[in-house]
Design an enzyme around this catalytic site. Structure first.
Site, PDB file in Angstrom:
ATOM      1  N   ARG A  96      36.952 -47.269 -74.548  1.00 16.85           N
ATOM      2  CA  ARG A  96      36.841 -46.119 -73.650  1.00 16.85           C
ATOM      3  C   ARG A  96      36.037 -46.523 -72.424  1.00 16.85           C
ATOM      4  NH1 ARG A  96      33.044 -42.174 -75.747  1.00 16.85           N
ATOM      5  NH2 ARG A  96      31.716 -42.823 -74.033  1.00 16.85           N
TER       6      ARG A  96
ATOM      7  N   HIS B 132      32.989 -39.822 -72.379  1.00 17.64           N
ATOM      8  CA  HIS B 132      33.753 -39.120 -73.405  1.00 17.64           C
ATOM      9  C   HIS B 132      34.491 -37.934 -72.804  1.00 17.64           C
ATOM     10  CE1 HIS B 132      34.667 -37.154 -77.239  1.00 17.64           C
ATOM     11  NE2 HIS B 132      34.131 -36.063 -76.749  1.00 17.64           N
TER      12      HIS B 132
ATOM     13  N   TYR C 221      23.670 -43.853 -73.084  1.00 19.73           N
ATOM     14  CA  TYR C 221      23.761 -44.621 -74.325  1.00 19.73           C
ATOM     15  C   TYR C 221      24.346 -46.017 -74.149  1.00 19.73           C
ATOM     16  CZ  TYR C 221      28.348 -42.263 -74.115  1.00 19.73           C
ATOM     17  OH  TYR C 221      29.568 -41.754 -73.714  1.00 19.73           O
TER      18      TYR C 221
END
Length: 345
Positions: free
Chosen positions: A244, A248, A257
């Site tokens: 990815r 998100h 993160y």
């Protein structure tokens, strides 16, 4: 990992033609351009939210391209725009959910063979198995394909779905897009053993781990899985290893993160550029083809954006009219109160 037995005949192993390869690239560039544009639309206030799929175009286009829309059925999550586009779904109708004008999409699931967009994590997997079991009971040869991510694979619904499908030999392909992250949690911290495909053995289900950034490999793996299911041999698990690139969703900040350097290092080769170089090297396409494909993608995106901006709000009464086939006193009371407060009637 590849525990799927070889097909009884060689039809599924037939190589893709140059026309098909060019079609796959055109689909991928259309999906890439629409995906990046949708993020911009959210920033511009055209749509309130969107779940990007940058980097997952090969996994989605390759698998969606394989579906036979005359008999199969696909059960997506909220990130399968590329699958929908590869299946020929009207993209204005598809994007209506992201515009928040309609829950699940304005397209017709029965004619498109794409179930409504599913926001419940792993919820579509149970629906897929139910539909596939119905095919078995009716003596039909349709195959269901359920999409979910590596994070969703840790949900109990996936265990129940795989176990039931294995026991009843339902014709369903469990297609996991392992993009490395369950929102902000890396795969290795929430998938024991680091592989979703390895879990299939516990249910007696054959599994394939495929390079999810190689569109041709994805097509070939999905063809084999569909042939296995259609032959009455039960379900198959496919784990497409991809990445990815980006957040998100448009409300997510991946910088909390992981670093941009981490993303660049872990993502590997861009699936679109990788396929482009392959087509050039094999003499399947030239620079004029790529320029035309990009121009077509830009024109398509412009038409979709115009269509989305023209979408009007849905009638509020649909919140009550489309809940049950036969209404209930409680629902009628809610509808009456809503009309008094919002329409002053």
């Amino acid at each position: 990992m590849d525990t799927l037995p070889a097909p009884d005949d060689g039809d599924e192993a037939a190589p893709l033609t140059p026309i098909q390869l060019r079609e796959l690239y055109s689909l991928m560039v259309a999906v890439r351009h629409l995906d990046t544009s949708a993020v911009a639309w959210q920033r511009q206030g055209i749509i309130p939210g969107y779940a990007p799929e940058l980097g997952q175009e090969a996994a989605q286009v390759g698998s969606g391209y394989t579906v036979d829309t005359t008999r199969d059925f696909v059960f997506p999550t909220y990130r399968e725009m590329g699958v929908a586009r590869a299946m020929g779904v009207d993209m204005v109708a598809y994007m209506s959910t992201h515009k928040a004008t309609w829950h699940g999409g304005l397209y017709n699931p029965m004619t498109s063979r794409l179930a409504p967009i599913q926001a419940v994590v792993a919820g579509s997997v149970l629906h897929a198995v139910g539909w596939a079991h119905g095919q078995t009971l009716d003596g039909r040869d349709g195959v269901a394909m359920a999409y979910f991510g590596d994070g969703a694979s840790s949900q109990g619904d996936v265990h129940e779905a795989m176990n039931f499908a294995a026991v009843m030999k339902t014709p369903v392909v469990f297609f996991t897009q392992n993009n490395g992250w369950a929102i902000s949690v890396p795969t290795e911290r929430q998938v024991a053993g680091g592989s979703v495909a390895a879990r299939a053995a516990g249910y007696g289900i054959p599994a394939i781990t495929v390079d999810g950034n190689d569109v041709v490999a994805v097509v070939e793996a999905t063809k084999r899985a569909f042939a296995h299911c259609r032959a009455g041999k039960g379900p198959v698990s496919i784990e497409a290893m991809t990445y990815r690139r980006g957040p998100h969703s448009t409300s997510d900040d991946p910088g909390r993160y992981r670093s941009l350097d981490d993303e660049r290092a872990d993502a590997g080769a861009d699936p679109l550029e990788r396929f482009r170089q392959q087509l050039l090297a094999d003499g399947v396409a030239d620079e004029q083809f790529f320029a035309d494909a990009l121009a077509a993608a830009k024109a398509e995106e412009e038409a979709i954006r115009t269509g989305i901006e023209a979408l009007a709000s849905r009638p509020g009464t649909e919140m009550f009219n489309l809940v049950f086939q036969e209404t209930t006193p409680a629902l009628q009371a809610q509808a009456t109160n809503w009309r008094k407060e919002s329409e002053h009637v």
